[in-house]
Design a protein around this motif. Structure first.
Motif, PDB file in Angstrom:
ATOM      1  N   GLU A 192     -31.228 -44.804   0.561  1.00 60.99           N
ATOM      2  CA  GLU A 192     -30.448 -45.268   1.816  1.00 60.99           C
ATOM      3  C   GLU A 192     -30.433 -43.564   1.988  1.00 60.99           C
ATOM      4  O   GLU A 192     -29.592 -43.070   0.730  1.00 60.99           O
ATOM      5  N   THR A 193     -30.493 -42.380   2.433  1.00 58.95           N
ATOM      6  CA  THR A 193     -30.775 -41.128   2.693  1.00 58.95           C
ATOM      7  C   THR A 193     -30.293 -40.532   3.383  1.00 58.95           C
ATOM      8  O   THR A 193     -30.819 -40.907   4.529  1.00 58.95           O
ATOM      9  N   GLU A 194     -29.471 -39.364   3.304  1.00 58.79           N
ATOM     10  CA  GLU A 194     -29.179 -38.928   4.629  1.00 58.79           C
ATOM     11  C   GLU A 194     -30.461 -37.735   4.885  1.00 58.79           C
ATOM     12  O   GLU A 194     -30.967 -37.580   4.526  1.00 58.79           O
ATOM     13  N   GLN A 195     -29.990 -38.446   6.696  1.00 58.19           N
ATOM     14  CA  GLN A 195     -31.046 -37.471   7.465  1.00 58.19           C
ATOM     15  C   GLN A 195     -30.835 -35.871   7.674  1.00 58.19           C
ATOM     16  O   GLN A 195     -30.329 -35.647   8.366  1.00 58.19           O
ATOM     17  N   ALA A 196     -31.025 -34.584   6.674  1.00 56.35           N
ATOM     18  CA  ALA A 196     -30.751 -34.093   6.393  1.00 56.35           C
ATOM     19  C   ALA A 196     -31.973 -33.198   5.693  1.00 56.35           C
ATOM     20  O   ALA A 196     -32.653 -33.666   4.849  1.00 56.35           O
ATOM     21  N   VAL A 197     -31.726 -31.482   5.702  1.00 52.96           N
ATOM     22  CA  VAL A 197     -32.994 -30.393   5.869  1.00 52.96           C
ATOM     23  C   VAL A 197     -32.392 -30.167   3.926  1.00 52.96           C
ATOM     24  O   VAL A 197     -31.335 -29.959   3.660  1.00 52.96           O
ATOM     25  N   LEU A 198     -33.444 -30.339   3.286  1.00 55.77           N
ATOM     26  CA  LEU A 198     -33.663 -29.835   1.866  1.00 55.77           C
ATOM     27  C   LEU A 198     -34.728 -29.023   1.727  1.00 55.77           C
ATOM     28  O   LEU A 198     -35.803 -29.205   2.131  1.00 55.77           O
ATOM     29  N   THR A 199     -34.146 -27.931   0.532  1.00 58.34           N
ATOM     30  CA  THR A 199     -35.286 -26.887   0.656  1.00 58.34           C
ATOM     31  C   THR A 199     -34.892 -26.731  -1.158  1.00 58.34           C
ATOM     32  O   THR A 199     -33.892 -26.323  -1.516  1.00 58.34           O
ATOM     33  N   LEU A 200     -36.651 -26.497  -1.192  1.00 56.88           N
ATOM     34  CA  LEU A 200     -36.814 -26.658  -2.541  1.00 56.88           C
ATOM     35  C   LEU A 200     -37.544 -25.434  -2.929  1.00 56.88           C
ATOM     36  O   LEU A 200     -38.390 -25.796  -2.599  1.00 56.88           O
ATOM     37  N   ARG A 201     -37.581 -24.800  -4.253  1.00 60.25           N
ATOM     38  CA  ARG A 201     -37.989 -23.685  -4.174  1.00 60.25           C
ATOM     39  C   ARG A 201     -38.611 -23.994  -6.383  1.00 60.25           C
ATOM     40  O   ARG A 201     -37.569 -23.532  -6.937  1.00 60.25           O
ATOM     41  N   LEU A 202     -39.516 -23.639  -6.455  1.00 57.51           N
ATOM     42  CA  LEU A 202     -40.139 -23.478  -7.518  1.00 57.51           C
ATOM     43  C   LEU A 202     -40.850 -22.313  -7.599  1.00 57.51           C
ATOM     44  O   LEU A 202     -41.861 -21.983  -7.499  1.00 57.51           O
ATOM     45  N   VAL A 203     -40.151 -21.961  -8.994  1.00 56.45           N
ATOM     46  CA  VAL A 203     -40.633 -20.087 -10.028  1.00 56.45           C
ATOM     47  C   VAL A 203     -41.212 -20.424 -10.687  1.00 56.45           C
ATOM     48  O   VAL A 203     -40.457 -20.409 -11.339  1.00 56.45           O
ATOM     49  N   ALA A 204     -42.737 -20.721 -11.231  1.00 51.95           N
ATOM     50  CA  ALA A 204     -42.669 -20.618 -12.637  1.00 51.95           C
ATOM     51  C   ALA A 204     -42.523 -18.510 -13.346  1.00 51.95           C
ATOM     52  O   ALA A 204     -43.286 -17.876 -12.916  1.00 51.95           O
ATOM     53  N   THR A 205     -42.111 -19.085 -14.312  1.00 50.26           N
ATOM     54  CA  THR A 205     -41.433 -17.666 -15.548  1.00 50.26           C
ATOM     55  C   THR A 205     -42.432 -17.452 -15.762  1.00 50.26           C
ATOM     56  O   THR A 205     -42.024 -15.833 -16.063  1.00 50.26           O
ATOM     57  N   ASN A 206     -43.112 -18.189 -16.630  1.00 51.67           N
ATOM     58  CA  ASN A 206     -43.887 -18.126 -17.701  1.00 51.67           C
ATOM     59  C   ASN A 206     -44.708 -19.309 -17.874  1.00 51.67           C
ATOM     60  O   ASN A 206     -44.825 -20.794 -17.479  1.00 51.67           O
ATOM     61  N   GLY A 207     -46.196 -18.804 -18.594  1.00 55.21           N
ATOM     62  CA  GLY A 207     -47.233 -20.135 -18.708  1.00 55.21           C
ATOM     63  C   GLY A 207     -48.247 -20.909 -17.888  1.00 55.21           C
ATOM     64  O   GLY A 207     -49.010 -21.359 -17.865  1.00 55.21           O
ATOM     65  N   VAL A 208     -48.130 -20.396 -16.892  1.00 59.97           N
ATOM     66  CA  VAL A 208     -48.631 -21.208 -15.735  1.00 59.97           C
ATOM     67  C   VAL A 208     -50.053 -20.277 -15.220  1.00 59.97           C
ATOM     68  O   VAL A 208     -50.011 -18.922 -15.609  1.00 59.97           O
ATOM     69  N   LEU A 209     -51.032 -20.895 -15.526  1.00 61.31           N
ATOM     70  CA  LEU A 209     -52.236 -20.296 -15.294  1.00 61.31           C
ATOM     71  C   LEU A 209     -52.890 -20.210 -13.911  1.00 61.31           C
ATOM     72  O   LEU A 209     -53.718 -19.117 -12.960  1.00 61.31           O
ATOM     73  N   ASN A 210     -52.706 -21.370 -12.845  1.00 59.29           N
ATOM     74  CA  ASN A 210     -52.706 -21.044 -11.497  1.00 59.29           C
ATOM     75  C   ASN A 210     -51.778 -22.038 -11.108  1.00 59.29           C
ATOM     76  O   ASN A 210     -51.156 -23.010 -11.735  1.00 59.29           O
ATOM     77  N   MET A 211     -51.932 -22.257  -9.728  1.00 57.02           N
ATOM     78  CA  MET A 211     -50.799 -22.981  -8.860  1.00 57.02           C
ATOM     79  C   MET A 211     -52.052 -23.514  -7.336  1.00 57.02           C
ATOM     80  O   MET A 211     -52.706 -22.939  -6.919  1.00 57.02           O
ATOM     81  N   PHE A 212     -51.676 -24.877  -7.099  1.00 58.80           N
ATOM     82  CA  PHE A 212     -52.301 -25.275  -5.763  1.00 58.80           C
ATOM     83  C   PHE A 212     -51.357 -25.724  -4.539  1.00 58.80           C
ATOM     84  O   PHE A 212     -50.532 -25.970  -5.190  1.00 58.80           O
ATOM     85  N   GLU A 213     -51.929 -26.111  -3.366  1.00 57.04           N
ATOM     86  CA  GLU A 213     -50.948 -26.309  -2.097  1.00 57.04           C
ATOM     87  C   GLU A 213     -50.264 -27.667  -2.531  1.00 57.04           C
ATOM     88  O   GLU A 213     -50.901 -28.611  -3.176  1.00 57.04           O
ATOM     89  N   ALA A 214     -49.173 -27.793  -1.209  1.00 56.90           N
ATOM     90  CA  ALA A 214     -49.386 -29.082  -1.161  1.00 56.90           C
ATOM     91  C   ALA A 214     -50.448 -30.768  -0.778  1.00 56.90           C
ATOM     92  O   ALA A 214     -51.165 -29.646  -0.293  1.00 56.90           O
ATOM     93  N   ASN A 215     -50.672 -31.014  -1.453  1.00 54.96           N
ATOM     94  CA  ASN A 215     -51.509 -32.427  -0.417  1.00 54.96           C
ATOM     95  C   ASN A 215     -52.774 -31.828  -1.112  1.00 54.96           C
ATOM     96  O   ASN A 215     -54.177 -32.963  -0.454  1.00 54.96           O
ATOM     97  N   THR A 216     -53.137 -31.093  -1.942  1.00 58.19           N
ATOM     98  CA  THR A 216     -54.493 -30.800  -2.505  1.00 58.19           C
ATOM     99  C   THR A 216     -54.669 -31.394  -3.901  1.00 58.19           C
ATOM    100  O   THR A 216     -53.632 -31.432  -5.192  1.00 58.19           O
TER     101      THR A 216
END
Length: 287
Positions: free
Chosen positions: A149-173
């Motif tokens: 059971e979860t309160e219906q409210a807005v959650l914002t999450l930001r993931l920032v790659a500071t190093n070691g990342v070679l590429n990235m892809f979007e949601a649901n892909t």
């Protein structure tokens, strides 16, 4: 057989589209979702590099959370951030039935899981994710899960790659395909990163020069190679100059004492002045 579950999953994602927003910029994923009970959101992910033999981690990601609910985030759900690497027993175990699996089933296959708000009493907080992998470079899929059971409210999450990342892809892909680059420059830079103990960050669709901008090891090796090449050219130029000076005017180098420096006496019949007896000295007293 996997078509029907995947079709149902896409329908559920479409139905929830009005309550969620996903965006990506180079090196960063941001999701803004209205949480619902027993739900899940695929956020996208990163292709993460491989740690070298003397490195403690392959990649580092900063996570920033903003919660707009009335309850503390730790008191609802629980709300989980989960990550799945691309191995068959991780992402491969959940990708085909993502829309039908329970929160607990998904978490059992996760490579990493974090109970959001458990260690933070604020509605706005940041934490760090360290990724340790040494066997290969892989895609890592990130997701938000509500388990109960979860309160219906807005959650914002930001993931920032500071190093070691070679590429990235979007949601649901990239459910079935890899985003990891296959590029000769990547094959060159990865061993350099391991050699110099540094990290490599390559953003989406950027040239190799931009990708190597912050790689100190790469530029040190490049400068070293240039200095070594210039030194070899200078040495070759000095040798050539010495040879030209030694043979100036067409004359060959002279070894030994030149004949012009021998005394004024003549050389007759192959005899040197030392072979002639000295002339007698006359008596000047007269008799």
């Amino acid at each position: 057989m996997a078509f029907f579950p995947r079709f149902c999953m896409m329908l559920s994602l479409t139905a929830a589209a009005t309550a969620q927003t996903f965006s990506t910029t180079p090196g960063q994923i941001e999701a803004k979702v209205t949480l619902q009970t027993n739900s899940s959101w695929h956020l996208g992910g990163f292709c993460l590099g491989q740690a070298g033999p003397e490195m403690t981690k392959a990649a580092e990601i900063q996570a920033h959370v903003e919660w707009e609910g009335q309850q503390q985030l730790s008191q609802t759900g629980p709300v989980m951030l989960a990550a799945f690497d691309a191995r068959e027993d991780r992402w491969g175990a959940v990708k085909d039935a993502w829309g039908q699996m329970t929160c607990e089933e998904k978490l059992s296959a996760a490579s990493m899981q974090r109970h959001l708000g458990k260690n933070h009493s604020y509605s706005d907080f940041t934490f760090r994710i360290n990724v340790h992998q040494t066997s290969a470079i892989r895609d890592w899929h990130f997701a938000v899960l509500t388990c109960g059971e979860t309160e219906q409210a807005v959650l914002t999450l930001r993931l920032v790659a500071t190093n070691g990342v070679l590429n990235m892809f979007e949601a649901n892909t990239h459910f079935d395909t890899s985003s990891c680059p296959v590029d000769p420059w990547i094959a060159l830079l990865l061993p350099m990163r391991a050699m110099w103990g540094g990290v490599l960050r390559i953003e989406v669709d950027v040239p190799w020069l931009s990708a190597a901008h912050d790689e100190a090891g790469f530029w040190l090796m490049l400068v070293g190679a240039l200095l070594l090449g210039c030194s070899a050219v200078l040495v070759a130029a000095q040798i050539q100059q010495f040879r030209e000076t030694a043979t100036a005017g067409g004359a060959e180098p002279v070894i030994g004492r030149p004949c012009s420096q021998i005394g004024g006496a003549k050389i007759v019949d192959g005899q040197t002045p030392a072979d002639h007896p000295a002339a007698p000295v006359g008596d000047s007293s007269g008799t």
